[in-house]
Design an enzyme around this catalytic site. Structure first.
Site, PDB file in Angstrom:
ATOM      1  N   TYR A  43       0.857  -1.169   0.000  1.00 48.08           N
ATOM      2  CA  TYR A  43       0.000   0.000   0.000  1.00 48.08           C
ATOM      3  C   TYR A  43       0.899   1.225   0.000  1.00 48.08           C
ATOM      4  CZ  TYR A  43      -3.038   3.753   1.148  1.00 48.08           C
ATOM      5  OH  TYR A  43      -3.697   4.943   1.090  1.00 48.08           O
ATOM      6  N   TRP A  59       2.379   4.854  -2.722  1.00 46.32           N
ATOM      7  CA  TRP A  59       2.446   5.475  -4.033  1.00 46.32           C
ATOM      8  C   TRP A  59       3.616   4.953  -4.854  1.00 46.32           C
ATOM      9  CZ3 TRP A  59       0.051  10.578  -5.370  1.00 46.32           C
ATOM     10  CH2 TRP A  59      -1.067  10.849  -4.577  1.00 46.32           C
TER      11      TRP A  59
END
Length: 769
Positions: free
Chosen positions: A111, A113
């Site tokens: 999880y 970016w």
């Protein structure tokens, strides 16, 4: 001789300057009107002492110490090993866990970016690899917007993120709107970013145009600087976590004065009568009037009444920021903001009505979307198990326990192997001491990391991964109508490899390399995805061939013209012809479906629930300050906390914490002092910044400082660096969404009198050969 290469990141596009094969600086692009300062700071981090240079295995794990409940995880030394040995260890452990405990015992974390590239997307690479190997337990929703993602499909229908294309864009606001009321503000610092990449920043320029067009802004937030100074916004300081109460007081005022839009509510909504009974107190004996709301929120009765009048007599837009839903009962302000817009008379009118997350990234409100861009083919996950994303510690601590989630009952699986790639759970999860205890329970934790951050130090096997600057790719940002080339700027540091190359080696060892790679090299994948995109869009797109694109750095995608399903203008014009995808086909002010779940913390209509932790709670006698742990201005989440821009923001090496001068004076705190922020969950050090930008009773400490515990692996130890998640509570905002409630936390602050401990956040662990 200098060379200049294109660089694309989540915080914008830049130019890397290379001299004699060495990265010397990163510059903004000439066509970016508001470049992020994060980019140039990447240079110092590229080769700093925190880089993971070789595969490393935790000493206790390698020596065969008990792997379950091994409290050394996080405090142990590491042994550097060869890539061949590392690949063998990971592949053997994956095979063992799958054969002994089943595929659901493998958790595919990732999880975060990670890279902005279309190909080197860490989560996609990991999930493809694990799915081809038999499957994995996945997570659902995001830490940023879990409550919003679950509640909005019930209220307005559509995909959880479809609202992005259904709400007014900034140019429409400038042309049509007179009044914007922003609950949670419009912090311009957040618009530095865009998931997937960004060619040029536009939000600041678009906001300026709105103000120049005469649009007036109201900032309903505990923090004055949550709107840019050039907006000249009226500031209504609100007690944190009471946005729903403020909206209810406004709605009650509209109702009793007959200012609400009865026609729209009758034709385009369902359940208003039942909600109105709650507003006037028929259901609980408590009218949610302006006087009641003023007592709860700290906003005056006169201001609430005036806002109700202005919202219904002017062309208005109600904005709600993501931060307000990361709190106890976080679904309620999202739901209530939609209802308030429906009552105002502006819902479904050009440039007006309702929207969410406007300044959260440089995409929301900028464009309704972009043409589809090819991505690495996903593989269906054979494992049906999933967990709500913020319930990872609960899952590790209580396997087999059942929880509610959006009308379902979920059984938390037993996770024996965590594979994390492209994210930092020791940044975004709440109550890091609880997470520390939970993190000791799995047999094995495998991490891909470029730097020795906390997640790497709490792993068993750390595989060094190349950074954005060290691999070929192209960026395709969310709603951004550009593709930006990302040629490799430099060779990977040490023995680092790309995520894809690591997974390809593991897939080879496990017998499915060809399925994973499809016999393409990485640059062949990049070329394939670009040319696939070009072919899909056809001649009308006029995209250059790959070689020309790679040379010129940027290609423009055709604008999307719609139609965009679920538009509120269409709903207002003809609700029979243009129904929403809710059960009723209309905006659900009362949801029969949610009501049928029987949750005691999420009723069938928007409701005021007192938060567990807030300034009117009994706990405030011991901890009288409400902590806002918002997004940082100096980095993206925890990314590049070791970069030059983030480091320059520190105070004596600690994360800055803003406190109102009146609260500081009563505690003997002066500007620049190191303070201890604490509650019953933990404590951290921070540098004091005195400012009346935060209302009295509130302190602000941004997320993302790499956690630096004095005694790693020991729950409750002091954090030297200033990570607010040692203080936040790890509890769901409700049984509906199971989202995080990071902004519902009380603390106190005191001057730190002891000798300052050395910061080791950016130092590697002890490494043995």
């Amino acid at each position: 001789m200098e060379r200049r290469l294109s660089v694309a990141t989540h915080w914008g596009s830049f130019v890397a300057v290379i001299d004699s094969g060495r990265l010397v600086r990163i510059e903004p692009r000439d066509d970016d009107p508001a470049p992020s300062p994060i980019g140039p700071g990447m240079v110092t981090a590229a080769d700093d002492g925190a880089r993971v240079l070789r595969p490393a295995v935790r000493k206790g794990w390698l020596n065969g110490l008990p792997r379950a409940h091994d409290t050394a995880r996080g405090a142990d030394a590491f042994v550097e090993v060869s890539w061949d040995d590392a690949i063998t260890l990971v592949s053997d452990e994956l095979s063992r866990v799958r054969s002994q405990h089943g595929d659901s015992a493998v958790f595919g974390g990732s999880y975060g970016w990670a890279s902005a590239g279309a190909f080197h997307q860490a989560q996609g690479q990991l999930h493809r690899f694990l799915a081809l190997g038999g499957g994995y337990t996945d997570s659902r929703n995001t830490y940023s917007t879990a409550a919003l993602e679950v509640i909005l499909p019930h209220v307005i229908g559509g995909h959880p993120w479809s609202y992005q294309s259904r709400m007014p864009m900034w140019d429409e606001i400038a042309e049509n709107c007179e009044l914007v009321v922003a609950f949670g503000g419009l912090a311009l610092k957040n618009s530095q970013i865009n998931p997937g990449g960004l060619a040029r920043h536009q939000t600041q320029e678009l906001q300026r145009r709105c103000r120049e067009a005469g649009v007036r802004f109201v900032n309903v937030s505990p923090i004055r600087s949550d709107t840019a100074g050039f907006l000249d916004a009226e500031w209504l300081p609100v007690v944190p976590n009471t946005d729903t109460a403020a909206m209810l007081g406004i709605a009650h005022t509209m109702l009793v004065n007959g200012w609400h839009d009865e026609d729209f509510l009758r034709r385009c909504c369902v359940g208003f009568d039942r909600f109105a009974s709650y507003l006037v107190g028929d259901l609980d004996g408590v009218p949610k009037d302006a006087a009641w709301a003023a007592e709860v929120t700290g906003i005056s009765r006169e201001a609430i009444t005036d806002l109700a009048r202005r919202l219904t007599t002017e062309r208005s837009l109600i904005m709600v920021n993501y931060a307000v839903q990361r709190a106890d009962h976080g679904e309620q302000p999202i739901w209530m903001s939609v209802v308030l817009a429906a009552m105002s008379g502006s819902m479904g009118r050009p440039g007006c009505g309702w929207g969410a997350g406007y300044a959260t990234m440089d995409a929301t409100g900028v464009a309704r979307g972009r043409a589809s861009v090819a991505s690495v083919p996903a593989v269906a996950n054979p494992v049906a198990d999933f967990i709500p994303v913020a319930r990872i510690a609960d899952t590790l601590l209580h396997p087999g326990r059942t929880i509610d989630y959006d009308g379902r009952r979920l059984t938390l699986p037993e996770l024996r192997l965590i594979y994390w790639c492209g994210g930092n759970p020791f940044h975004h999860h709440q109550d890091l001491h609880r997470l520390t205890r939970a993190w000791q329970t799995p047999d094995t934790v495998v991490v891909h990391e470029a730097w020795w951050n906390t997640t790497a130090k709490f792993a068993d096997i750390v595989l060094p991964v190349a950074t954005t600057l060290e691999r070929d790719d192209f960026a395709a940002g969310f709603s951004d109508p550009h593709l930006v080339a990302m040629p490799k700027v430099r060779e990977p540091a040490g023995e680092s490899r790309t995520d894809h190359r690591i997974f390809a080696a593991l897939a080879s060892r496990l017998g499915y390399e060809q399925e994973f790679t499809q016999s393409r090299s990485e640059i062949e994948w990049v070329r394939h995805l670009y040319e696939q995109t070009r072919a899909r869009l056809g001649d009308d797109a006029a995209l250059p061939g790959f070689d020309d694109f790679w040379r010129t750095s940027t290609a423009e995608l055709p604008a999307l013209t719609g139609p965009f399903p679920g538009g509120f203008e269409d709903l207002r014009s003809d609700p029979q012809r243009f129904p929403l995808t809710t059960p009723s086909g209309r905006i659900e002010i009362f949801s029969e479906e949610i009501d049928s779940f029987g949750y005691d913390d999420c009723a069938g209509h928007p409701t005021w629930f007192e938060p567990v932790e807030w300034l009117h709670a009994g706990l405030s006698e011991r901890f009288p300050l409400h902590l806002i742990s918002n997004q940082p201005a100096s980095r993206l989440h925890s990314q590049y906390d070791n970069g030059g821009h983030s480091l320059s923001s520190k105070i004596h090496g600690r994360e800055p914490m803003t406190i109102n001068p009146s609260d500081a004076a009563s505690r003997g705190i002066e500007n620049g002092m190191i303070v201890r922020v604490h509650n019953d969950r933990g404590s951290c050090l921070a540098g004091a910044v005195l400012s009346d930008d935060v209302m009295p009773g509130v302190v602000q400490l941004s997320t993302g400082a790499w956690w630096d515990p004095v005694q790693p692996g020991l729950s409750g130890t002091l954090d030297r660096h200033g990570n607010p998640n040692v203080l936040t509570g790890d509890r769901p905002c409700s049984r509906l969404s199971q989202g995080p409630s990071a902004h519902s936390v009380l603390v106190d602050v005191e001057v730190y009198r002891g000798p300052l401990p050395e910061i080791l956040a950016f130092a590697p662990p002890h490494l043995e050969q």
